[in-house]
Scaffold this motif. Structure first.
Motif, PDB file in Angstrom:
ATOM      1  N   LEU A  21       5.939 -13.086 -10.573  1.00  0.00           N
ATOM      2  CA  LEU A  21       4.622 -12.142 -10.366  1.00  0.00           C
ATOM      3  C   LEU A  21       4.330 -12.070  -8.949  1.00  0.00           C
ATOM      4  O   LEU A  21       3.775 -10.942  -8.651  1.00  0.00           O
ATOM      5  CB  LEU A  21       3.587 -13.077 -11.339  1.00  0.00           C
ATOM      6  N   SER A  22       4.033 -13.091  -7.995  1.00  0.00           N
ATOM      7  CA  SER A  22       3.740 -13.026  -6.815  1.00  0.00           C
ATOM      8  C   SER A  22       4.652 -12.032  -5.956  1.00  0.00           C
ATOM      9  O   SER A  22       4.471 -11.174  -5.291  1.00  0.00           O
ATOM     10  CB  SER A  22       3.621 -14.157  -6.089  1.00  0.00           C
ATOM     11  N   ALA A  23       5.815 -12.090  -6.331  1.00  0.00           N
ATOM     12  CA  ALA A  23       7.160 -11.555  -5.498  1.00  0.00           C
ATOM     13  C   ALA A  23       6.915 -10.017  -6.026  1.00  0.00           C
ATOM     14  O   ALA A  23       6.806  -9.010  -5.028  1.00  0.00           O
ATOM     15  CB  ALA A  23       8.378 -12.125  -6.046  1.00  0.00           C
ATOM     16  N   ALA A  24       6.464  -9.812  -7.158  1.00  0.00           N
ATOM     17  CA  ALA A  24       6.300  -8.396  -7.840  1.00  0.00           C
ATOM     18  C   ALA A  24       5.147  -7.623  -7.092  1.00  0.00           C
ATOM     19  O   ALA A  24       5.095  -6.481  -6.590  1.00  0.00           O
ATOM     20  CB  ALA A  24       6.028  -8.079  -9.338  1.00  0.00           C
ATOM     21  N   ARG A  25       3.943  -8.532  -6.838  1.00  0.00           N
ATOM     22  CA  ARG A  25       2.903  -8.061  -6.102  1.00  0.00           C
ATOM     23  C   ARG A  25       3.313  -7.687  -4.488  1.00  0.00           C
ATOM     24  O   ARG A  25       2.686  -6.628  -4.252  1.00  0.00           O
ATOM     25  CB  ARG A  25       1.686  -9.039  -6.331  1.00  0.00           C
ATOM     26  N   LEU A  26       3.903  -8.498  -4.011  1.00  0.00           N
ATOM     27  CA  LEU A  26       4.225  -8.197  -2.676  1.00  0.00           C
ATOM     28  C   LEU A  26       5.132  -7.039  -2.664  1.00  0.00           C
ATOM     29  O   LEU A  26       4.857  -6.571  -1.590  1.00  0.00           O
ATOM     30  CB  LEU A  26       5.093  -9.599  -2.137  1.00  0.00           C
ATOM     31  N   LEU A  27       6.191  -7.206  -3.348  1.00  0.00           N
ATOM     32  CA  LEU A  27       7.124  -5.741  -3.350  1.00  0.00           C
ATOM     33  C   LEU A  27       6.116  -4.558  -3.756  1.00  0.00           C
ATOM     34  O   LEU A  27       6.460  -3.429  -3.076  1.00  0.00           O
ATOM     35  CB  LEU A  27       8.294  -6.006  -4.201  1.00  0.00           C
ATOM     36  N   ALA A  28       5.217  -4.614  -4.414  1.00  0.00           N
ATOM     37  CA  ALA A  28       4.556  -3.522  -4.961  1.00  0.00           C
ATOM     38  C   ALA A  28       3.724  -2.940  -3.984  1.00  0.00           C
ATOM     39  O   ALA A  28       3.583  -1.717  -3.641  1.00  0.00           O
ATOM     40  CB  ALA A  28       3.641  -3.672  -6.122  1.00  0.00           C
ATOM     41  N   VAL A  29       3.100  -3.620  -3.044  1.00  0.00           N
ATOM     42  CA  VAL A  29       2.360  -3.432  -1.989  1.00  0.00           C
ATOM     43  C   VAL A  29       3.318  -2.897  -0.965  1.00  0.00           C
ATOM     44  O   VAL A  29       2.913  -1.776  -0.218  1.00  0.00           O
ATOM     45  CB  VAL A  29       1.455  -4.595  -1.170  1.00  0.00           C
ATOM     46  N   GLN A  30       4.429  -3.406  -0.560  1.00  0.00           N
ATOM     47  CA  GLN A  30       5.253  -2.852   0.224  1.00  0.00           C
ATOM     48  C   GLN A  30       5.850  -1.339  -0.229  1.00  0.00           C
ATOM     49  O   GLN A  30       6.102  -0.419   0.603  1.00  0.00           O
ATOM     50  CB  GLN A  30       6.803  -3.639   0.588  1.00  0.00           C
ATOM     51  N   ALA A  31       6.113  -1.336  -1.265  1.00  0.00           N
ATOM     52  CA  ALA A  31       6.378  -0.152  -1.891  1.00  0.00           C
ATOM     53  C   ALA A  31       5.562   1.141  -1.716  1.00  0.00           C
ATOM     54  O   ALA A  31       5.716   2.205  -1.338  1.00  0.00           O
ATOM     55  CB  ALA A  31       6.773  -0.346  -3.373  1.00  0.00           C
ATOM     56  N   LEU A  32       4.145   0.721  -2.151  1.00  0.00           N
ATOM     57  CA  LEU A  32       3.145   1.641  -2.066  1.00  0.00           C
ATOM     58  C   LEU A  32       2.966   1.995  -0.475  1.00  0.00           C
ATOM     59  O   LEU A  32       2.322   3.071  -0.381  1.00  0.00           O
ATOM     60  CB  LEU A  32       1.885   1.000  -2.798  1.00  0.00           C
ATOM     61  N   TYR A  33       3.065   1.059   0.008  1.00  0.00           N
ATOM     62  CA  TYR A  33       2.870   1.434   1.715  1.00  0.00           C
ATOM     63  C   TYR A  33       3.999   2.365   2.051  1.00  0.00           C
ATOM     64  O   TYR A  33       3.769   3.490   2.965  1.00  0.00           O
ATOM     65  CB  TYR A  33       3.106   0.336   2.631  1.00  0.00           C
ATOM     66  N   GLN A  34       5.220   2.162   1.739  1.00  0.00           N
ATOM     67  CA  GLN A  34       6.230   3.394   1.850  1.00  0.00           C
ATOM     68  C   GLN A  34       5.982   4.550   1.443  1.00  0.00           C
ATOM     69  O   GLN A  34       6.460   5.688   1.879  1.00  0.00           O
ATOM     70  CB  GLN A  34       7.676   2.667   1.242  1.00  0.00           C
ATOM     71  N   ILE A  35       5.480   4.540   0.181  1.00  0.00           N
ATOM     72  CA  ILE A  35       4.965   5.836  -0.411  1.00  0.00           C
ATOM     73  C   ILE A  35       4.020   6.528   0.358  1.00  0.00           C
ATOM     74  O   ILE A  35       4.226   7.700   0.508  1.00  0.00           O
ATOM     75  CB  ILE A  35       4.495   5.633  -1.963  1.00  0.00           C
ATOM     76  N   SER A  36       3.164   5.886   0.920  1.00  0.00           N
ATOM     77  CA  SER A  36       2.074   6.156   1.553  1.00  0.00           C
ATOM     78  C   SER A  36       2.560   7.111   3.010  1.00  0.00           C
ATOM     79  O   SER A  36       2.066   8.180   3.220  1.00  0.00           O
ATOM     80  CB  SER A  36       1.096   5.457   1.844  1.00  0.00           C
TER      81      SER A  36
END
Length: 174
Positions: A21-36
């Motif tokens: 779950l923590s890894a998913a949150r970390l990667l989600a923030v990174q993915a959303l940063y990339q999308i931005s």
């Protein structure tokens, strides 16, 4: 200032393997940063992360155990609700701050946390706050961690007042 040398789910006493779950949150923030930054479609970025980034090392640990459904839910949900999430965050910002003043990585983290607070009601608010404060500590040096803690605490008290044994302190922002 951003930093990259700390495991986001390691406690003060040492390092441990991040939970799925923590890894998913970390990667989600990174993915959303990339999308931005790149304006790529969420589905494309999720596919890239699932194909390539999930197997990357973070502090020498593989994230193969990442909770893939949560990663997808967070990235897709935040991407679909960005304006609403920004409104929620703006409602708890200090009067002299605007969403536009918040650095994009920090904003990606706050949006993801706000999404969890508003949509993933099965996760206790205090757990959400703790997870994202840990992530802020992993990404930043300085006052950003305290900023994240304060913002998410205020937002949680609005969105989930009943978890704190109180009536909503601010008008409904959802």
């Amino acid at each position: 200032m951003a930093k990259s040398s700390q495991n986001p789910s390691a406690g003060k006493s040492g390092r441990r393997r991040p939970s799925g779950l923590s890894a998913a949150r970390l990667l989600a923030v990174q993915a959303l940063y990339q999308i931005s930054l790149n304006k790529n479609p969420p589905a494309e970025v999720i596919a890239e992360f699932l194909e390539h980034r999930v197997e990357e090392d973070l502090e020498g640990l593989k994230h193969a155990s990442v909770n893939r459904p949560l990663l997808s839910q967070l990235v897709e949900g935040v991407s679909a609700q960005t304006d609403d999430l920004d409104d929620m965050l703006a409602a708890v910002l200090d009067e002299d701050w605007t969403i536009e003043r918040v650095e994009i990585l920090l904003l990606s983290l706050l949006r993801t946390a706000a999404f969890e607070l508003s949509e993933r009601l099965e996760v206790p608010a205090r757990v959400v706050i703790s997870e994202y404060v840990d992530l802020a500590n992993a990404f930043f040096d300085g006052q950003e961690t305290a900023f994240v803690n304060g913002m998410l605490d205020r937002l949680a008290h609005v969105l989930r007042a009943e978890e704190f044994g109180e009536a909503a302190a601010l008008p409904d922002i959802t």
